[in-house]
Design an enzyme around this catalytic site. Structure first.
Site, short mmCIF file in Angstrom:
data_model
loop_
_atom_site.label_atom_id
_atom_site.label_comp_id
_atom_site.label_asym_id
_atom_site.label_seq_id
_atom_site.Cartn_x
_atom_site.Cartn_y
_atom_site.Cartn_z
N GLY A 115 8.74 -10.08 -0.67
CA GLY A 115 9.07 -8.67 -0.65
C GLY A 115 7.80 -7.84 -0.63
O GLY A 115 6.72 -8.30 -1.01
N CYS A 116 7.92 -6.60 -0.17
CA CYS A 116 6.74 -5.75 -0.08
C CYS A 116 6.19 -5.41 -1.47
O CYS A 116 4.98 -5.51 -1.71
CB CYS A 116 7.05 -4.49 0.71
SG CYS A 116 8.45 -3.53 0.09
#
Length: 307
Positions: A115-116
């Protein structure tokens, strides 16, 4: 040999950017599903099984379904959803996370794209936990701001539709059950769930993530220079896109602009500190759609194609 790549969910934000990054590659053949067949399970299954690597840019349940449709032991998978990020048998697709991780990804059949939000905190905290400067059970807080593209097509259309009336600063995740917490805790090597409070800003892409540290609560209080040295040593000589800014005592810097590394894979880590008050802040700057999503997927793809 030309590798066949199928982006399942290529019409979404992440899928579109991956396709753009791969469009000019002559070593790849991009398989595409007709728009009218995107919900046709049989067509998707055929493409998934034809591909050398399938990149899933789908909601969690749809990503799990796609994996179940692969009937051979040849097709490799990169999943950009949250479905498999802490799942058994899946490699975590953050190559710079350790000196071994790029090799782990290269030899894997199943890779969960990170995930970012978690990548920055993992990049900063893991070296400190491994060095013994921050205990695994330390009460960690993570905050930051990201562009609205991180919310996918619905949020993008909402922000662009509202124009100047779109919120400039919108905190969310206020139930403290964010979907990124399991991967953040596991790969930062924390034994306690972090307090994570993200914000969406009125800009398309880019992000800044911050981990403030009240060091006075530690039995042995590290100096700011020790924190910086541990992080810098961790990434010294490693190949990849994570870099550590020089130690600096500046009051402010333009390098913390969330959009500064847009459309790149760069992630730059900063350590700010005040030894007199025993306080520090770890700050990561990167593109939520680059190193945080599509760029990371392409980086993982290149590693997997080598093996």
């Amino acid at each position: 040999m030309t590798a066949k790549i199928f982006i399942d969910g290529e019409a979404g934000t992440t899928g579109l950017q991956i396709r753009e990054r791969l469009a000019e590659r002559r070593d790849l053949k991009l398989l595409s599903i007709p728009a009218e067949s995107r919900k046709d399970t049989a067509v998707r299954a055929a493409l998934l099984n034809e591909a050398d690597v399938a990149i899933l840019c789908l909601p969690d349940d749809a990503a799990k379904e796609s994996v179940s449709l692969i009937e051979n032991d040849r097709t490799k998978v990169i999943d950009a959803s949250t479905a498999h990020r802490v799942a058994e048998g899946w490699a975590y697709g953050f190559p710079e996370m350790s000196k071994e991780q790029a090799g782990v990804i290269a030899s894997a059949k199943r890779v969960a794209n990170p995930g970012c939000w978690p990548q920055g905190p993992i990049a900063m905290l893991r070296p400190l936990v491994e060095a013994g400067l921050v205990p695994a059970d330390f009460p960690v807080t993570v905050s930051g701001i990201s562009g609205y593209s991180g919310g996918g097509r619905t949020m993008i259309e909402d922000y662009q539709g509202k124009g100047e009336d779109a919120p400039e600063y919108m905190p969310y995740g206020l139930t403290f059950k964010h979907k990124h917490l399991p991967e953040l805790q596991r790969y930062a090597k924390l034994s306690r769930v972090p307090l994570f409070q993200p914000v969406v800003g009125n800009f398309a892409q880019g992000m800044v993530v911050s981990v403030p540290l009240q060091l006075s609560h530690l039995p042995k209080v590290p100096k700011g220079a020790e924190l910086h040295a541990a992080i810098a040593d961790y990434y010294a000589g490693t190949k990849g896109f994570v870099e550590v800014a020089p130690l600096d005592t500046t009051e402010r810097t333009a390098e913390l602009d969330p959009e500064i590394y847009n459309n790149t894979n760069r992630m730059r880590l900063h350590v700010f500190f005040n030894d007199a008050t025993a306080q520090a802040a770890l700050v990561a700057v990167y593109d939520n759609l680059g190193k945080g999503a599509s760029g990371a997927a392409v980086q993982n793809l290149d590693l997997m194609l080598v093996s």
